[in-house]
Scaffold this active site. Structure first.
Site, mmCIF file in Angstrom:
data_model
loop_
_atom_site.group_PDB
_atom_site.id
_atom_site.type_symbol
_atom_site.label_atom_id
_atom_site.label_comp_id
_atom_site.label_asym_id
_atom_site.label_seq_id
_atom_site.Cartn_x
_atom_site.Cartn_y
_atom_site.Cartn_z
ATOM 1 N N GLU A 88 45.161 -14.519 -26.173
ATOM 2 C CA GLU A 88 45.667 -15.817 -25.586
ATOM 3 C C GLU A 88 47.019 -15.850 -25.229
ATOM 4 O O GLU A 88 47.363 -16.914 -24.672
ATOM 5 C CB GLU A 88 45.542 -16.835 -26.928
ATOM 6 C CG GLU A 88 46.274 -16.599 -28.239
ATOM 7 C CD GLU A 88 45.547 -15.491 -28.886
ATOM 8 O OE1 GLU A 88 44.421 -14.787 -28.765
ATOM 9 O OE2 GLU A 88 45.976 -15.356 -30.189
ATOM 10 N N GLU A 123 42.438 -0.118 -33.598
ATOM 11 C CA GLU A 123 43.473 0.536 -33.260
ATOM 12 C C GLU A 123 44.730 -0.716 -33.500
ATOM 13 O O GLU A 123 44.785 -1.555 -32.792
ATOM 14 C CB GLU A 123 43.591 0.930 -31.733
ATOM 15 C CG GLU A 123 42.818 1.977 -31.434
ATOM 16 C CD GLU A 123 42.717 3.296 -32.082
ATOM 17 O OE1 GLU A 123 44.033 3.517 -32.247
ATOM 18 O OE2 GLU A 123 41.921 3.955 -32.629
ATOM 19 N N CYS A 136 53.115 -0.499 -29.867
ATOM 20 C CA CYS A 136 52.783 -0.052 -31.021
ATOM 21 C C CYS A 136 53.071 1.006 -31.739
ATOM 22 O O CYS A 136 53.182 1.327 -32.995
ATOM 23 C CB CYS A 136 50.962 -0.019 -30.988
ATOM 24 S SG CYS A 136 50.508 1.358 -29.770
HETATM 25 P P1 NAD Z 1 45.985 -9.648 -32.274
HETATM 26 O O1 NAD Z 1 45.205 -8.852 -33.317
HETATM 27 O O2 NAD Z 1 46.746 -11.049 -32.937
HETATM 28 O O3 NAD Z 1 45.227 -10.211 -31.357
HETATM 29 C C1 NAD Z 1 44.303 -9.142 -30.323
HETATM 30 C C2 NAD Z 1 43.250 -9.908 -30.205
HETATM 31 O O4 NAD Z 1 42.266 -10.397 -31.142
HETATM 32 C C3 NAD Z 1 43.323 -11.515 -29.237
HETATM 33 O O5 NAD Z 1 42.478 -11.351 -28.307
HETATM 34 C C4 NAD Z 1 43.071 -12.345 -30.214
HETATM 35 O O6 NAD Z 1 42.704 -13.497 -29.979
HETATM 36 C C5 NAD Z 1 41.919 -11.763 -31.237
HETATM 37 N N1 NAD Z 1 41.984 -12.290 -32.495
HETATM 38 C C6 NAD Z 1 42.799 -12.846 -33.476
HETATM 39 N N2 NAD Z 1 42.495 -13.364 -34.380
HETATM 40 C C7 NAD Z 1 41.029 -12.872 -34.586
HETATM 41 C C8 NAD Z 1 39.859 -12.770 -35.486
HETATM 42 N N3 NAD Z 1 40.149 -13.307 -36.676
HETATM 43 N N4 NAD Z 1 38.511 -12.110 -35.155
HETATM 44 C C9 NAD Z 1 38.722 -11.750 -33.748
HETATM 45 N N5 NAD Z 1 39.520 -11.640 -32.973
HETATM 46 C C10 NAD Z 1 40.733 -12.270 -33.154
HETATM 47 O O7 NAD Z 1 47.209 -9.047 -31.725
HETATM 48 P P2 NAD Z 1 48.341 -9.168 -30.969
HETATM 49 O O8 NAD Z 1 49.458 -10.047 -31.664
HETATM 50 O O9 NAD Z 1 47.812 -9.484 -29.740
HETATM 51 O O10 NAD Z 1 48.775 -7.705 -30.693
HETATM 52 C C11 NAD Z 1 50.012 -7.139 -31.298
HETATM 53 C C12 NAD Z 1 49.480 -6.193 -32.375
HETATM 54 O O11 NAD Z 1 48.675 -5.217 -31.816
HETATM 55 C C13 NAD Z 1 50.787 -5.413 -32.995
HETATM 56 O O12 NAD Z 1 50.524 -5.165 -34.178
HETATM 57 C C14 NAD Z 1 50.630 -3.897 -32.345
HETATM 58 O O13 NAD Z 1 51.131 -3.052 -33.305
HETATM 59 C C15 NAD Z 1 49.032 -3.740 -32.149
HETATM 60 N N6 NAD Z 1 48.855 -2.944 -31.204
HETATM 61 C C16 NAD Z 1 48.369 -1.559 -31.582
HETATM 62 C C17 NAD Z 1 48.007 -0.726 -30.424
HETATM 63 C C18 NAD Z 1 47.660 0.642 -31.034
HETATM 64 O O14 NAD Z 1 46.960 1.438 -30.066
HETATM 65 N N7 NAD Z 1 47.311 1.017 -32.186
HETATM 66 C C19 NAD Z 1 48.412 -0.918 -29.121
HETATM 67 C C20 NAD Z 1 48.922 -2.244 -28.895
HETATM 68 C C21 NAD Z 1 49.097 -3.188 -29.844
#
Ligand code: NAD
Length: 499
Positions: A197, A266, A300
């Site tokens: 979002e 991930e 990440c």
């Molecule tokens: P987030 O998990 O909040 O959001 C990611 C997606 O999940 C979005 O589309 C969001 O709307 C959706 N989402 C949120 N709550 C949900 C639920 N209850 N059920 C299903 N979907 C839901 O993550 P973010 O804030 O967008 O990203 C940052 C995080 O991502 C950091 O913690 C970072 O470390 C991690 N990250 C990890 C990697 C990796 O490869 N390990 C890579 C990039 C980012």
């Protein structure tokens, strides 16, 4: 930079001039129809550099999510039957389309989440490369043949899993999305794509480019906040593939436990950087600054905590402070910018709370750590010393340009502290000792160990994250396996031994 956080338009490359005043109007893609849905109202995304509105985004209702899943299910069998060579050709066309939209995708990324334009462009180029790699690799993968009886043929057949829901984060939106979408589509799955979002226009532009290369209905785009993600995760799909925070990953795993979907996670990290007694502290500071401050620490595998040997600690900290001081801060659309804003003020408040709590617990603020005046969500490069292992600043993910430093008296102590974490994504060790490097590779409970370089590594690397950082392969050729189910086939002639 001009007062008020606006970039000096004269200094911008011509392709970026004027994008500050552009407003994206995002549409959903449901059942092969762009613009479908729209009953759930809109959300607006603001540029974290100056607070201006940049994207207007429909919020999918629970009913629209349900309809999208049903439509995707209806399209799954035909896409699964499409010859692999045709699916791979479609992915190459998708890569061409994403490459053609690269400038626009990079601009959208920058105005939605703040990273410098060159970094955003790097993420788009990486995404194009990933799509092409999966297009080339998928047709070459097959199953094993088995040694059965002479009259029979036994083999293992990889098949698509069916309907994949892909949830992606905002911090590297194009590169991460291209990995999940490319691997899932080329292996014959239909995909429901739910971008963050915080970067929905970027997700929409990417979906438009990829969809143009596919039969209608193979890709769907659902937009909105966490409630839309949760509604999608609760649906009867075959795979929930999530790159994002650990808290969301756990919620998705709980949803999958109810529906039986396969889960691929991930998630977050709190990557340690270990600095041994025998390395040049100035070089170590250069590595630490790259690891902790690139993309404003919103990577990440960013360096989140530093364990430095007492022998080199003072020189290291002095040099790191100088590097933090030298970073040029500004909006991501200004080519001179090295440190853009954080993604939004809510995240900035969270980060600042972690820093001030550490200081209240006895840590020393050496540079940064203050909320700047003015618009946007800027946060300065921050170095905090005298940190302890039990501080939330050390234990939690910060996701910001914050470098907390713990001084240790031995390499063993550093390894012990580095391993003591609820996360297990990656770790970096700077050392001139081969035996120390070998110990780190063997003992650290993380997916990726990097010796003497915070970033880099060969292309195609894929690891199993540990603990709160996730499960399964989110990258590399192994991601193709994650999106396929293997069937064993035993083929024998009927009763008389003849076909
Ligand atoms: P987030 O998990 O909040 O959001 C990611 C997606 O999940 C979005 O589309 C969001 O709307 C959706 N989402 C949120 N709550 C949900 C639920 N209850 N059920 C299903 N979907 C839901 O993550 P973010 O804030 O967008 O990203 C940052 C995080 O991502 C950091 O913690 C970072 O470390 C991690 N990250 C990890 C990697 C990796 O490869 N390990 C890579 C990039 C980012």
């Amino acid at each position: 930079m001009l007062a008020g956080g606006q970039p000096d338009e004269e200094r911008l490359p011509s392709a970026t001039r004027g994008i500050y005043r552009r407003m994206y109007t995002v549409a959903q893609l449901i059942g092969g129809v762009w613009g479908a849905g729209g009953e759930g109202g809109d959300l607006v995304v603001h540029d974290p550099a100056d607070g201006t509105a940049v994207s207007s985004v429909p919020v999918a209702t629970a009913e629209e999510v349900r309809k999208a899943v049903a439509a995707a299910r209806g399209a799954a069998a035909e896409w699964a039957r499409t010859p692999l060579a045709e699916r791979a050709a479609a992915l190459h066309r998708a890569a061409d389309a994403v490459a053609a939209a690269a400038v626009e995708l990079a601009q959208a990324t920058t105005v939605e989440m703040g990273k410098p334009l060159a970094d955003a462009r790097g993420g788009v180029d990486a995404g194009v490369g990933t799509l092409r790699q999966y297009a080339e690799l998928a047709p070459l993968r097959g199953g094993r043949t088995l040694h059965g009886s002479a009259e029979a043929i036994d083999f293992m057949l990889p098949q698509p899993r069916g309907v994949v829901a892909a949830f992606t984060p905002w911090n590297d939106p194009v590169a991460v999305s291209c990995g999940l979408l490319g691997a899932a589509l080329v292996t014959g799955n239909v995909v429901l794509y739910k971008p963050s979002e915080r970067t929905p226009a970027t997700g929409w532009l990417l979906a438009k480019a990829v969809d143009a290369a596919l039969p209608p209905g193979v890709l769907s785009l659902l937009t909105g906040g966490p409630e839309v993600g949760a509604a999608l995760a609760a649906q009867p799909v075959d795979v929930l593939a999530h790159v994002g925070s650990t808290a969301t990953g756990r919620a998705i795993a709980a949803a999958a436990a109810r529906t039986g979907a396969k889960v691929l996670l991930e998630n977050g990290g709190s990557d340690p950087l270990v600095i041994d007694a025998d390395v040049d502290p100035l070089w170590a500071a250069e590595q630490a600054a790259i690891g902790a401050f690139a993309n404003a620490g919103q990577i990440c595998v960013a360096v989140e905590r530093i364990y430095v040997h007492r022998d080199v600690a003072e020189d290291f900290v002095d040099a790191l402070i100088e590097r933090a001081r030298a970073l040029r801060t500004g909006p991501g659309v200004d080519p001179a910018t090295e440190l853009g804003p954080l993604v939004d003020r809510q995240h900035r408040d969270h980060v600042h709370g972690q820093v001030t709590a550490a200081v209240a617990q006895g840590a020393q603020l050496r540079i940064g750590g203050t909320l700047p005046d003015g618009p946007g969500a800027f946060y300065p490069a921050t170095v905090v010393t005298d940190c302890r292992q039990d501080m939330p600043l050390i234990r939690e993910e910060t996701f910001a340009p914050v470098a907390p430093v713990v001084v240790v008296d031995s390499f063993s102590e550093a390894l012990r502290c580095a391993a003591d974490s609820p996360y297990g994504l990656a770790a970096t060790v700077l050392t001139a000792s081969m035996s120390h490097a070998q110990r780190a590779c063997r003992d650290l409970p993380v997916g990726t160990v990097k010796i003497n370089a915070v970033f880099g590594g060969a292309p195609g690397g894929a690891a199993h994250p540990r603990r709160g950082s996730g499960q399964g392969f989110g990258y590399g050729p192994e991601l193709l396996d994650e999106f396929t189910a293997t069937k064993v086939v035993h083929l024998q002639a009927p009763g008389g031994g003849h076909w």
